[in-house]
Design a protein around this motif. Structure first.
Motif, PDB file in Angstrom:
ATOM      1  N   LEU A  11      49.718  37.191  48.930  1.00 24.57           N
ATOM      2  CA  LEU A  11      49.451  38.577  49.315  1.00 24.57           C
ATOM      3  C   LEU A  11      48.008  38.924  48.952  1.00 24.57           C
ATOM      4  N   ARG A  12      47.359  39.719  49.792  1.00 28.01           N
ATOM      5  CA  ARG A  12      45.957  40.094  49.546  1.00 28.01           C
ATOM      6  C   ARG A  12      45.803  41.612  49.584  1.00 28.01           C
ATOM      7  N   ASP A  13      44.770  42.095  48.875  1.00 29.35           N
ATOM      8  CA  ASP A  13      44.517  43.536  48.855  1.00 29.35           C
ATOM      9  C   ASP A  13      43.649  43.930  50.047  1.00 29.35           C
ATOM     10  N   SER A  14      43.238  45.187  50.079  1.00 32.29           N
ATOM     11  CA  SER A  14      42.482  45.713  51.224  1.00 32.29           C
ATOM     12  C   SER A  14      41.130  45.030  51.404  1.00 32.29           C
ATOM     13  N   SER A  15      40.603  44.457  50.323  1.00 35.67           N
ATOM     14  CA  SER A  15      39.311  43.759  50.415  1.00 35.67           C
ATOM     15  C   SER A  15      39.470  42.279  50.737  1.00 35.67           C
ATOM     16  N   GLY A  16      40.719  41.828  50.911  1.00 34.31           N
ATOM     17  CA  GLY A  16      40.948  40.436  51.289  1.00 34.31           C
ATOM     18  C   GLY A  16      41.087  39.480  50.125  1.00 34.31           C
ATOM     19  N   LEU A  17      41.106  39.993  48.892  1.00 33.88           N
ATOM     20  CA  LEU A  17      41.251  39.137  47.717  1.00 33.88           C
ATOM     21  C   LEU A  17      42.726  39.042  47.310  1.00 33.88           C
ATOM     22  N   CYS A  18      43.054  37.970  46.616  1.00 35.37           N
ATOM     23  CA  CYS A  18      44.424  37.784  46.145  1.00 35.37           C
ATOM     24  C   CYS A  18      44.734  38.755  45.005  1.00 35.37           C
ATOM     25  N   ILE A  19      46.013  39.033  44.815  1.00 36.35           N
ATOM     26  CA  ILE A  19      46.437  40.041  43.840  1.00 36.35           C
ATOM     27  C   ILE A  19      47.052  39.349  42.629  1.00 36.35           C
ATOM     28  N   PRO A  20      46.436  39.474  41.462  1.00 36.24           N
ATOM     29  CA  PRO A  20      47.018  38.868  40.253  1.00 36.24           C
ATOM     30  C   PRO A  20      48.353  39.515  39.913  1.00 36.24           C
ATOM     31  N   VAL A  21      49.256  38.736  39.307  1.00 37.57           N
ATOM     32  CA  VAL A  21      50.532  39.305  38.863  1.00 37.57           C
ATOM     33  C   VAL A  21      50.428  39.646  37.383  1.00 37.57           C
ATOM     34  N   PRO A  22      51.105  40.694  36.939  1.00 40.07           N
ATOM     35  CA  PRO A  22      51.100  41.014  35.498  1.00 40.07           C
ATOM     36  C   PRO A  22      51.974  40.028  34.733  1.00 40.07           C
ATOM     37  N   LYS A  23      51.795  39.988  33.436  1.00 45.50           N
ATOM     38  CA  LYS A  23      52.626  39.118  32.602  1.00 45.50           C
ATOM     39  C   LYS A  23      54.089  39.489  32.770  1.00 45.50           C
ATOM     40  N   GLY A  24      54.916  38.453  32.779  1.00 51.59           N
ATOM     41  CA  GLY A  24      56.341  38.672  32.927  1.00 51.59           C
ATOM     42  C   GLY A  24      56.836  38.610  34.352  1.00 51.59           C
ATOM     43  N   GLU A  25      55.912  38.496  35.322  1.00 48.40           N
ATOM     44  CA  GLU A  25      56.303  38.388  36.729  1.00 48.40           C
ATOM     45  C   GLU A  25      55.868  37.034  37.280  1.00 48.40           C
ATOM     46  N   PRO A  26      56.701  36.438  38.145  1.00 47.69           N
ATOM     47  CA  PRO A  26      56.321  35.142  38.722  1.00 47.69           C
ATOM     48  C   PRO A  26      55.215  35.279  39.751  1.00 47.69           C
ATOM     49  N   LEU A  32      42.508  27.441  48.480  1.00 47.91           N
ATOM     50  CA  LEU A  32      42.582  28.863  48.776  1.00 47.91           C
ATOM     51  C   LEU A  32      41.200  29.472  48.583  1.00 47.91           C
ATOM     52  N   HIS A  33      40.735  30.220  49.558  1.00 47.88           N
ATOM     53  CA  HIS A  33      39.414  30.840  49.498  1.00 47.88           C
ATOM     54  C   HIS A  33      39.534  32.329  49.174  1.00 47.88           C
ATOM     55  N   ASP A  34      38.493  32.866  48.574  1.00 46.36           N
ATOM     56  CA  ASP A  34      38.405  34.301  48.261  1.00 46.36           C
ATOM     57  C   ASP A  34      39.618  34.754  47.444  1.00 46.36           C
ATOM     58  N   VAL A  35      39.805  34.125  46.311  1.00 43.40           N
ATOM     59  CA  VAL A  35      40.944  34.462  45.449  1.00 43.40           C
ATOM     60  C   VAL A  35      40.588  35.615  44.515  1.00 43.40           C
ATOM     61  N   SER A  36      39.616  35.404  43.636  1.00 42.72           N
ATOM     62  CA  SER A  36      39.202  36.453  42.691  1.00 42.72           C
ATOM     63  C   SER A  36      37.956  37.195  43.144  1.00 42.72           C
ATOM     64  N   LYS A  37      37.114  36.481  43.905  1.00 42.88           N
ATOM     65  CA  LYS A  37      35.908  37.101  44.468  1.00 42.88           C
ATOM     66  C   LYS A  37      35.546  36.358  45.741  1.00 42.88           C
ATOM     67  N   LYS A  38      34.760  36.991  46.557  1.00 40.18           N
ATOM     68  CA  LYS A  38      34.362  36.396  47.824  1.00 40.18           C
ATOM     69  C   LYS A  38      33.572  35.107  47.579  1.00 40.18           C
ATOM     70  N   GLY A  39      33.964  34.067  48.288  1.00 40.02           N
ATOM     71  CA  GLY A  39      33.229  32.809  48.196  1.00 40.02           C
ATOM     72  C   GLY A  39      33.806  31.799  47.231  1.00 40.02           C
ATOM     73  N   ASP A  40      34.752  32.206  46.365  1.00 39.16           N
ATOM     74  CA  ASP A  40      35.324  31.238  45.430  1.00 39.16           C
ATOM     75  C   ASP A  40      36.374  30.385  46.143  1.00 39.16           C
ATOM     76  N   VAL A  41      36.707  29.246  45.531  1.00 38.72           N
ATOM     77  CA  VAL A  41      37.697  28.323  46.096  1.00 38.72           C
ATOM     78  C   VAL A  41      38.629  27.887  44.967  1.00 38.72           C
ATOM     79  N   TYR A  42      39.927  27.942  45.222  1.00 41.69           N
ATOM     80  CA  TYR A  42      40.932  27.584  44.226  1.00 41.69           C
ATOM     81  C   TYR A  42      41.841  26.476  44.756  1.00 41.69           C
ATOM     82  N   PHE A  43      42.360  25.658  43.836  1.00 39.55           N
ATOM     83  CA  PHE A  43      43.379  24.663  44.170  1.00 39.55           C
ATOM     84  C   PHE A  43      44.743  25.332  44.151  1.00 39.55           C
TER      85      PHE A  43
END
Length: 618
Positions: free
Chosen positions: A405-420, A448-459
């Protein structure tokens, strides 16, 4: 007063220390883990500076302790010197054949046996890389995996000759040279490697043959199902092999330990057990195939002090009949992954003070977790120091859509502690993702691209995890098109491809379903039949038996008039997984793979109860 004044700094320090321990009860273990980690990083850095590979270390270790046992196998013992000399002979056969040159890849098709060890070392001594085929694959998968490696030489163990003969015409068409590990191959198209080894010298192989090798050179290709399609060859460079190898040192093993390996050497866990044993100079007790009934007898026979496991192995061991000598062994440590909390408790309660060291990682992953705090059920800890070096995060994931799931800016949404959430790890120079051989498309799919900020790449691990309030990390589930059964990753697409080649089936959706009392998920397929065809219980069984290894064969089949798909023509499986194989909830015909009958049989309520109770083993 002066005495109190002199003691005040120490009292303040003691008070501050108590405050830290109370506020951060796992701080000591966190710091200890990071200190060990940094020491190992320094060691790997030195190896990198000196271009010092695992094979150079093996050669030096064999010189330093030539008569120490390296491998214990059945009733045989192979010393470091003997394995060194056998690998020299094997390397010389390949060299003198003129078929292998520096930088080539050689494919090994062997199970857990000593020949695997010296063949792999021989390949590395020539400055080449080795592709390690799963000894269970057959037919289409075998050909595909071999082609992935780009190799022109295939080394085949004695027991696997029949599997290669099935695809030999296709291999010969590609001008592949097949060497058989026996003195008398059944066909002239295979050459006897054993016979050739008897005619060559065991003198050391010149180091100049490896002069072109550096730490970024390919060392091994390990096959993994990944998320879609046929198995893929994940690349391990020499530096990544060192990083994985050092896990045993980080786990507290020493040269005095005896390590028991019943996990396949063609998988990363088993291979790293062997290379970690070489790095420490210890002895490895090698088991051809895991046996729960022979497990503790083997441990006593070989004086084993450390074992490797996957969750299924530990459950099998706990399910064996209790014996008076259950605690009569020298095992002090078990290293592995996938053990459930209830099995963990049962194992320790029954078999004594054995420390369980749960790990989490993947062959192609750019990081790993270690549960160094011995927290039952956890796979690791959210250590802020470790996260700083290897940035990872959990993000919200839409299971139905199969994407984050992504927010309005296209970045991924971190989950809070205690949630999968979906576990992803940033790809950096410090934590690279090497990808798959000859498969750029599948390599990109793991990013995965644009996870925490634009231009980043994640496995993308493809795993849902949870971090609790104390920072412990727990595995929740696997997403995508792969499930795990009998310690093996099963690709749903590969199984579906095989099923749809059966004469009566037009379409298939394959998925894993849970069975109480079993680790992982067992295979199930929902299928649509061709017009005018009935389900062929015997024919489908024979077809699946011919093309799929045991662990990948669907144990349950559900007949449907049609299969639901999404707008992009992906099978909708969430409802199928939820309904599983419950005859009372499913109106369509259901079938069960009956090993005794050698066919699929109609699934009855009695069969379901027998499977769930364990009286029918699957």
């Amino acid at each position: 007063m002066q005495v109190i004044a002199n003691m005040l700094p120490w009292l303040l320090l003691a008070g501050f220390t108590l405050f830290l321990l109370f506020r951060f009860p796992y701080l000591y273990q966190d710091v200890k883990f990071m200190v060990t980690h940094l020491r190992i990083r320094r060691k790997i850095f030195q190896h990198t500076q000196n271009n010092y590979t695992i094979v150079e270390h093996f050669v030096e270790t064999a010189k330093r302790q030539p008569h120490k046992p390296l491998l214990l196998f059945e009733d045989e013992t192979f010393t470091y010197q003997e394995v060194d000399r056998l690998s020299n002979r094997a390397a010389r056969v390949l060299l003198e054949s003129g078929l292998v040159k520096q930088g080539d890849t050689v494919t090994l098709f062997a199970a857990n046996e000593p020949v695997f060890a010296w063949l792999w070392l021989a390949v590395l001594k020539l400055g080449c890389s080795a592709a390690l085929l799963n000894s269970n694959i057959r037919s289409k998968s075998l050909l595909h995996c071999f082609r992935c490696s780009g190799a022109q030489v295939l080394l085949v163990a004695r027991d696997l000759q029949g599997a290669v003969e099935e695809v030999l015409p296709e291999l010969l068409e590609q001008q592949v040279t097949v060497f058989f590990m026996g003195s008398t191959p059944a066909t002239s198209a295979m050459q006897s490697f054993t016979e050739k080894m008897s005619h060559v010298s065991s003198e050391p192989i010149g180091q100049d043959l490896r002069s072109h090798v550096n730490m970024q050179s390919p060392a091994v290709y390990v096959y993994t199902s990944g998320t879609t399609g046929l198995p893929k060859a994940a690349l391990l460079t020499h530096i990544k092999l060192w990083r994985l190898t050092m896990v045993l040192r980080a786990s507290g093993l020493t040269s005095d330990d005896v390590l028991y390996i019943s996990l396949p050497l063609y998988h990363t866990s088993g291979l790293v057990g062997f290379t970690g044993g070489i790095e420490l100079g210890l002895t490895v007790a090698l088991k051809k195939k895991f046996s729960s009934s022979q497990f503790w007898d083997d441990c006593r026979k070989y004086n084993v002090t450390v074992i490797q496991y996957i969750g299924e192995i530990m459950r099998f061991i706990c399910n064996t009949p209790k014996k008076p000598n259950d605690r009569s062994h020298k095992v002090r440590l078990a290293i592995g992954n996938g053990i459930r909390a209830n099995v963990w408790r049962d194992f320790v309660s029954r078999f004594g003070n054995v420390r369980i060291l749960e790990l989490y990682g993947a062959t192609e992953a750019n990081f790993f977790f270690m549960n160094y705090c011995n927290k039952i059920g956890a796979v690791g800890r959210d250590n802020f120091l470790y996260r700083w070096r290897y940035p990872f995060t959990l993000i919200k994931y839409d299971v139905d859509q199969g994407e984050p799931l992504r927010d309005s800016s296209g970045l991924c949404i971190p989950v809070p502690k205690g949630e999968p959430g979906l576990l992803v790890s940033e790809i950096t120079a410090r934590a690279p993702f090497l990808g798959y051989a000859r498969d750029l498309q599948q390599t990109e799919k793991k990013k995965l691209h644009d996870v925490s900020k634009k231009g980043d790449v994640y496995f993308n691990t493809g795993d849902l995890m949870l971090i609790d309030k104390d920072g412990f990390i727990y595995f929740q589930d696997r997403v995508g098109d792969t499930f795990r059964w009998k310690g093996e990753n099963v690709s749903t697409n590969e199984v579906a491809d095989v099923i749809t080649q059966a004469d009566c089936i037009s379409e298939a959706a394959v998925y894993g379903v849970e069975v109480p009392g079993n680790e992982g998920r067992v295979g199930m397929a929902a299928v649509a039949l061709k017009d005018g065809h009935a389900f062929d219980c015997l024919g489908v069984f024979k077809h699946i038996e011919s093309f799929l290894p045991t662990y990948a064969r669907p144990r349950f089949i559900r007949i449907q008039s049609s299969l639901d798909v999404t707008g992009t023509f992906k099978h909708v499986k969430a409802k199928l997984v939820k309904e599983a194989f419950n005859p009372s909830a499913i109106k369509e015909p259901l079938y069960f793979l009956d090993d005794k009958e050698k066919r699929y049989v109609p699934l009855t309520t009695d069969i379901v109860h027998a499977v769930i109770s364990g009286s029918i083993k699957i």
